[in-house]
Design a protein around this motif. Structure first.
Motif, PDB file in Angstrom:
ATOM      1  N   CYS A 153       1.085  -1.265   0.495  1.00 53.00           N
ATOM      2  CA  CYS A 153      -0.042   0.106  -0.233  1.00 53.00           C
ATOM      3  C   CYS A 153       0.913   1.469  -0.113  1.00 53.00           C
ATOM      4  O   CYS A 153       0.261   2.565  -0.084  1.00 53.00           O
ATOM      5  CB  CYS A 153      -1.167   0.294   1.459  1.00 53.00           C
ATOM      6  N   SER A 154       2.215   1.368  -0.089  1.00 54.86           N
ATOM      7  CA  SER A 154       3.263   1.923   0.000  1.00 54.86           C
ATOM      8  C   SER A 154       2.957   3.139   1.238  1.00 54.86           C
ATOM      9  O   SER A 154       3.854   4.468   1.069  1.00 54.86           O
ATOM     10  CB  SER A 154       3.041   2.893  -1.045  1.00 54.86           C
ATOM     11  N   ALA A 155       2.008   2.218   2.330  1.00 56.46           N
ATOM     12  CA  ALA A 155       2.680   3.726   3.670  1.00 56.46           C
ATOM     13  C   ALA A 155       4.199   3.656   4.062  1.00 56.46           C
ATOM     14  O   ALA A 155       4.884   2.365   4.070  1.00 56.46           O
ATOM     15  CB  ALA A 155       2.124   2.575   4.759  1.00 56.46           C
ATOM     16  N   PRO A 156       4.339   4.912   4.267  1.00 57.25           N
ATOM     17  CA  PRO A 156       5.783   4.720   5.001  1.00 57.25           C
ATOM     18  C   PRO A 156       5.902   3.787   6.445  1.00 57.25           C
ATOM     19  O   PRO A 156       4.447   3.595   7.342  1.00 57.25           O
ATOM     20  CB  PRO A 156       6.376   6.049   5.512  1.00 57.25           C
ATOM     21  N   LYS A 157       7.091   3.713   6.364  1.00 59.38           N
ATOM     22  CA  LYS A 157       7.657   3.070   7.118  1.00 59.38           C
ATOM     23  C   LYS A 157       7.389   3.270   8.350  1.00 59.38           C
ATOM     24  O   LYS A 157       7.206   2.581   9.905  1.00 59.38           O
ATOM     25  CB  LYS A 157       9.667   2.814   7.767  1.00 59.38           C
TER      26      LYS A 157
ATOM     27  N   CYS B  15       4.641   7.905  -2.132  1.00 56.77           N
ATOM     28  CA  CYS B  15       3.199   7.717  -2.179  1.00 56.77           C
ATOM     29  C   CYS B  15       3.024   7.808  -0.677  1.00 56.77           C
ATOM     30  O   CYS B  15       2.310   9.156  -0.438  1.00 56.77           O
ATOM     31  CB  CYS B  15       2.473   7.117  -2.908  1.00 56.77           C
ATOM     32  N   GLY B  16       2.586   6.955   0.060  1.00 59.17           N
ATOM     33  CA  GLY B  16       1.871   6.731   1.023  1.00 59.17           C
ATOM     34  C   GLY B  16       3.062   8.210   2.316  1.00 59.17           C
ATOM     35  O   GLY B  16       2.730   8.568   3.523  1.00 59.17           O
ATOM     36  N   ARG B  17       3.582   9.041   1.633  1.00 59.24           N
ATOM     37  CA  ARG B  17       4.395  10.284   2.320  1.00 59.24           C
ATOM     38  C   ARG B  17       3.851  11.888   2.011  1.00 59.24           C
ATOM     39  O   ARG B  17       4.047  12.590   2.613  1.00 59.24           O
ATOM     40  CB  ARG B  17       5.888  10.178   2.879  1.00 59.24           C
ATOM     41  N   CYS B  18       3.368  11.080   1.022  1.00 57.83           N
ATOM     42  CA  CYS B  18       2.728  12.234   0.692  1.00 57.83           C
ATOM     43  C   CYS B  18       1.112  13.626   0.986  1.00 57.83           C
ATOM     44  O   CYS B  18       0.913  12.919   1.413  1.00 57.83           O
ATOM     45  CB  CYS B  18       1.886  11.737  -1.047  1.00 57.83           C
ATOM     46  N   PRO B  19       0.997  14.533   0.890  1.00 58.85           N
ATOM     47  CA  PRO B  19       0.083  15.125   1.357  1.00 58.85           C
ATOM     48  C   PRO B  19      -0.637  15.144   0.806  1.00 58.85           C
ATOM     49  O   PRO B  19      -2.285  15.702   0.524  1.00 58.85           O
ATOM     50  CB  PRO B  19       1.001  17.061   1.608  1.00 58.85           C
ATOM     51  N   SER B  20      -0.669  15.154  -0.395  1.00 58.78           N
ATOM     52  CA  SER B  20      -1.515  14.807  -1.276  1.00 58.78           C
ATOM     53  C   SER B  20      -2.102  13.824  -1.740  1.00 58.78           C
ATOM     54  O   SER B  20      -2.965  13.288  -2.579  1.00 58.78           O
ATOM     55  CB  SER B  20      -1.289  15.045  -3.306  1.00 58.78           C
TER      56      SER B  20
END
Lengths: 165, 69
Positions: A153-157, B15-20
């Protein structure tokens, strides 16, 4: 299967679902600043867990660990080889993108879970000590190291914390 | 250039860190295609992503425009 055994299975499913629903409702209540409401959801969730485990025990659903691992592997395998692939195709056909990704994300984790249980069944008491990480967003499971971003899901670490039993 | 949807590249996705990024599990939009959600543009960090660099991607907001081709 007798009617009572079927009822136990239905009750186990219902109590298990209530447990997870109430925990989600508790989180929602906490987000709304309603701590005492959240507490009641968590109390009920704990109670439903006891009910579910009692039903499972009476059903004979808890055996020795070797048999439990076989059952767990079978369940995970069914999910990622049969259940979720069909659900994903159905969601695609209906254009339900959220459902498709929810099913797909679960499907990827179930593959990992089956392998994890298979290794446990093979090694049993000789299993090396591992550290696990579970993505808070999609549930993907990682052993001994979490990636910089969840591969599903590309969630950050930061959202893939170490699992604490 | 198309980006293959591999676990190796997904693990580098930002993407998971992106504000959008909209509220959804889906990410890695340059490989998986656009979001079905409305994108509130609060900045795009695709340019910081190693995947973007390795695949010579030039566009921003893949969450809105869809997968790289």
């Amino acid at each position: 299967m007798s009617d009572t055994m079927k009822n136990l299975a239905d009750a186990f499913a219902g109590e298990s679902q209530a447990n997870r629903s109430y925990l989600a409702f508790a989180k929602a209540a906490e987000d709304e600043g309603l701590a005492e409401v959240a507490k009641r959801f968590r109390v009920a969730a704990a109670s439903e867990t006891v009910h579910a485990l009692n039903h499972l025990k009476v059903m004979g659903g808890i055996k020795d660990t070797a048999a439990n691992l076989v059952a767990a592997m079978g369940g995970e395998n069914h999910e990622h080889t049969s259940m979720y692939p069909g659900f994903i195709e159905q969601a695609k056909a209906e254009g339900n993108e959220d459902a498709k990704f929810s099913f797909w994300a679960a499907n990827e984790a179930e593959k990992v879970h089956e392998k994890m249980f298979a290794l446990a069944a093979d090694k049993m008491a000789d299993l090396p000590e591992s550290t696990f990480y579970v993505c808070e967003v999609c549930g993907m499971t990682y052993e001994n190291d979490a990636p910089d971003a969840c591969v599903v899901c590309s969630a950050p670490k930061s959202q893939i914390p170490e699992f604490v039993a | 250039m198309m980006v293959p949807d591999t676990f190796e590249d997904a693990a580098r996705c930002v993407c998971g860190r992106c504000p959008s990024k909209p509220e959804e599990m889906k990410g890695f939009y340059c490989a998986r295609g656009e979001s079905t959600k409305d994108i509130m543009k609060r900045g795009c960090i695709c340019g910081e992503c190693d995947v973007q660099i390795d695949y010579d991607l030039m566009t921003e907001y893949y969450c809105e425009v869809g997968a790289a081709v």
